[in-house]
Design a protein around this motif. Structure first.
Motif, PDB file in Angstrom:
ATOM      1  N   LEU A 245     -23.867  45.335 -24.175  1.00  0.00           N
ATOM      2  CA  LEU A 245     -23.974  46.778 -23.955  1.00  0.00           C
ATOM      3  C   LEU A 245     -23.369  47.469 -25.169  1.00  0.00           C
ATOM      4  N   LEU A 246     -24.202  48.242 -25.860  1.00  0.00           N
ATOM      5  CA  LEU A 246     -23.778  48.886 -27.104  1.00  0.00           C
ATOM      6  C   LEU A 246     -23.842  50.404 -26.917  1.00  0.00           C
ATOM      7  N   PRO A 247     -22.690  51.080 -26.808  1.00  0.00           N
ATOM      8  CA  PRO A 247     -22.692  52.541 -26.625  1.00  0.00           C
ATOM      9  C   PRO A 247     -22.828  53.274 -27.948  1.00  0.00           C
ATOM     10  N   PHE A 258     -24.069  52.615 -35.380  1.00  0.00           N
ATOM     11  CA  PHE A 258     -25.445  52.525 -34.897  1.00  0.00           C
ATOM     12  C   PHE A 258     -26.257  53.525 -35.703  1.00  0.00           C
ATOM     13  N   TYR A 259     -27.194  53.029 -36.509  1.00  0.00           N
ATOM     14  CA  TYR A 259     -27.893  53.889 -37.450  1.00  0.00           C
ATOM     15  C   TYR A 259     -29.399  53.848 -37.203  1.00  0.00           C
ATOM     16  N   VAL A 260     -29.979  55.026 -37.015  1.00  0.00           N
ATOM     17  CA  VAL A 260     -31.430  55.143 -36.856  1.00  0.00           C
ATOM     18  C   VAL A 260     -32.059  55.164 -38.247  1.00  0.00           C
ATOM     19  N   VAL A 277     -33.586  50.655 -35.802  1.00  0.00           N
ATOM     20  CA  VAL A 277     -32.146  50.896 -35.944  1.00  0.00           C
ATOM     21  C   VAL A 277     -31.473  49.719 -36.637  1.00  0.00           C
ATOM     22  N   GLU A 278     -30.291  50.000 -37.174  1.00  0.00           N
ATOM     23  CA  GLU A 278     -29.432  48.966 -37.742  1.00  0.00           C
ATOM     24  C   GLU A 278     -28.064  49.029 -37.089  1.00  0.00           C
ATOM     25  N   TYR A 279     -27.452  47.864 -36.922  1.00  0.00           N
ATOM     26  CA  TYR A 279     -26.071  47.745 -36.458  1.00  0.00           C
ATOM     27  C   TYR A 279     -25.237  47.299 -37.663  1.00  0.00           C
ATOM     28  N   ARG A 280     -24.293  48.117 -38.049  1.00  0.00           N
ATOM     29  CA  ARG A 280     -23.440  47.802 -39.199  1.00  0.00           C
ATOM     30  C   ARG A 280     -22.007  47.619 -38.728  1.00  0.00           C
TER      31      ARG A 280
END
Length: 552
Positions: A245-247, A258-260, A277-280
């Motif tokens: 679960l990523l808020p 969280f980057y669109v 999206v990217e998760y950094r």
């Protein structure tokens, strides 16, 4: 020029169809009322009528506005800060607020009485006719509940907001929200449906394991509804693919990593924002056992697939409503279209397709209402894939035929039919395309004992129809022959779907409908709509699905 002024009016506008503005989509839909009552959702009659009035009126208008004004991605604010926001037209928020208030995201979980899933499916069926894009975030919010319940500590924080019945679009941490929506991000560029090929990695912040915090690094090729408050997503750990679960916000209130990257430019589904999206180093919490991400998130996927059945069924119904209404008022030659034999054949055929889809969808709702029963649970496991494949596969062609009933007017954006047509393919692609569903049917039959027995117990002995009995025997022979069964999986799935629809229509007791369906789908039938055999009561079938007739 003044002498020619009387020629300026070149013609009188005649032979036009009255508008359907304000149509109660529930009260004008006799099949929907009957199938809701049949599967124990009759207690919701008044609230469904109220929502049917709203969906055919204010929400229908909002649907046009939300699609004419697509969501816009805003990466930075005017000062240069990265914000990753998506701006929506007010009509989108109006649609979301109405659907959430009506219980589309929560009702079966907050009030799990008999028929709760059926009543909720009917509400979604009405809403989706007004605007289908907003159904996507509502579907995911509704469907996340069983998966979240696998992790009670996270469920305690999130479920009160998810089930609040309130729509809160503000971009705030969960503690400050009155309601929450949940999205999903699974597929990646290199894998698509093959999520086990995902490369996104999850690194434990401290002690790892279920309920613990991780930081995720990677990308997602599809993230639907990126303005949701949190997302169920998949990432690799040392023990394999796991669910998280990523808020959008971290516990301290700061924005998550969280980057669109961009919004998808899609064929349809315009009101809904779909993104890459990217998760950094995005903070996320593990749900369910480590390395068991697919079985964990499948709790959510099975329900979103059910909503694909609802979605396609409802699009077909709205297309039928438009076509039947048009033909009931449009004159060609000296006769109303709906009184002309060939058009009756077409409209009756469309009506059969629509009601058969609705019947199988509501039967699935009944199964979900009774999931505590082992037989019903196995039925749902199998028929979710069967129904998702067949109903979603039938929708685009059926809607195109409905467009043709209006001629050129059905191709013009002032009507809803072009939007319905653009919308139809998404349900057959999203949550696993046709091949994925058919292979899932084979997987359920081969890996879950008793599923095939449940199917044939449901089908029975043909219920007095020799044609259905013959089809059931043929299906048994097809399953007994395991040679190149994957190659034949689509034909198998189609045969089972049609047999189930025929059985349900027979049981419902309306012989006009069941006789016509069996004669056409199990007998001689052309490849196009409008090729029903002789001897059917097509006038009654058309009248049953014509909204003007039902309102009189």
């Amino acid at each position: 020029m003044s002498q020619l002024h009387h020629y300026a009016e070149t013609h009188e506008v005649t032979n036009q169809v009255p508008p359907l503005d304000g149509l109660n989509l529930y009260r004008s839909d006799l099949p929907l009322q009957e199938w809701v009552r049949r599967y124990h959702g009759g207690w919701a009659d008044e609230q469904l009528s109220a929502y049917g009035q709203l969906a055919g009126g204010a929400l229908m208008e909002a649907g046009f506005l939300a699609n004419e004004n697509k969501p816009a991605f805003k990466s930075h604010d005017r000062y240069g800060h990265r914000v990753d926001m998506v701006d929506f037209h007010p009509a989108y928020h109006e649609l979301m607020a109405a659907g959430i208030k009506a219980g589309i995201t929560s009702a079966p979980w907050t009030d799990p009485r008999p028929g709760a899933q059926v009543a909720r499916a009917a509400t979604m069926y009405l809403h989706n006719q007004a605007e289908a894009g907003t159904s996507c975030p509502m579907t995911m919010t509704y469907a996340c509940v069983p998966a979240l319940r696998l992790q009670p500590d996270l469920a305690e924080i999130w479920l009160p907001k998810i089930l609040s019945g309130q729509y809160d679009p503000r971009n705030l941490p969960i503690a400050q929200k009155t309601g929450a929506t949940i999205g999903m991000a699974m597929t990646e560029k290199q894998g698509g449906t093959d999520v086990r090929a995902n490369t996104t990695r999850a690194y434990p912040v401290g002690v790892g394991g279920p309920g613990q915090a991780y930081e995720l690094i990677g990308h997602k090729w599809f993230c639907s509804a990126p303005m949701c408050d949190a997302f169920l997503t998949l990432a690799q750990t040392d023990k394999g693919l796991s669910c998280f679960l990523l808020p959008r916000h971290r516990p301290d209130g700061s924005r998550n990593e969280f980057y669109v990257q961009r919004l998808k430019n899609k064929l349809g589904n315009w009101a809904n924002a779909s993104s890459e999206v990217e998760y950094r180093g995005a903070l996320a919490w593990m749900i369910g056992p480590e390395g068991r991400g697919v079985p964990t998130i499948i709790e959510m996927v099975s329900l979103t697939r059910f909503d694909c059945m609802i979605g396609s069924s409802s699009l077909m119904r709205q297309a039928l409503t438009q076509a039947a209404h048009h033909c009931a008022h449009r004159t060609v030659g000296t006769r109303v279209l709906s009184e002309q034999p060939l058009m009756q054949n077409v409209l009756a055929d469309l009506a059969l397709e629509s009601e058969a889809a609705l019947a199988l969808t509501m039967r699935m709702g009944y199964s979900l209402d009774n999931a505590h029963d082992e037989q019903e649970d196995k039925f749902a496991r199998l028929v979710t894939a069967i129904g998702k494949y067949w109903i979603c596969k039938r929708a685009p062609g059926m809607i195109n035929e409905a467009q043709e009933c209006l001629g050129g007017a059905g191709y013009v954006e002032e009507t809803i039919l072009p939007r319905l047509y653009r919308e139809a393919p998404v349900n057959s692609i999203w949550e696993g395309s046709g091949n994925v569903q058919c292979l899932d049917v084979l997987r359920a039959l081969s890996k879950e004992p008793g599923v095939l027995d449940v199917l044939f117990a449901e089908l029975g002995d043909g219920h007095g129809s020799s044609a259905l009995k013959q089809r059931i025997e043929r299906i048994k022979q097809q399953f007994a022959d395991t040679d190149d069964i994957q190659y034949r999986a689509r034909q198998l799935t189609e045969d089972v779907a049609i047999a189930l629809q025929a059985k349900l229509l027979l049981e419902a007791g309306n012989s006009t409908v069941s006789d016509a369906f069996i004669a056409s789908r199990l007998g001689e039938h052309g490849q196009a709509y409008g090729t029903l055999p002789r001897g059917l009561d097509v006038e009654a079938l058309v009248a049953r699905s014509t909204p003007t007739t039902l309102q009189e």
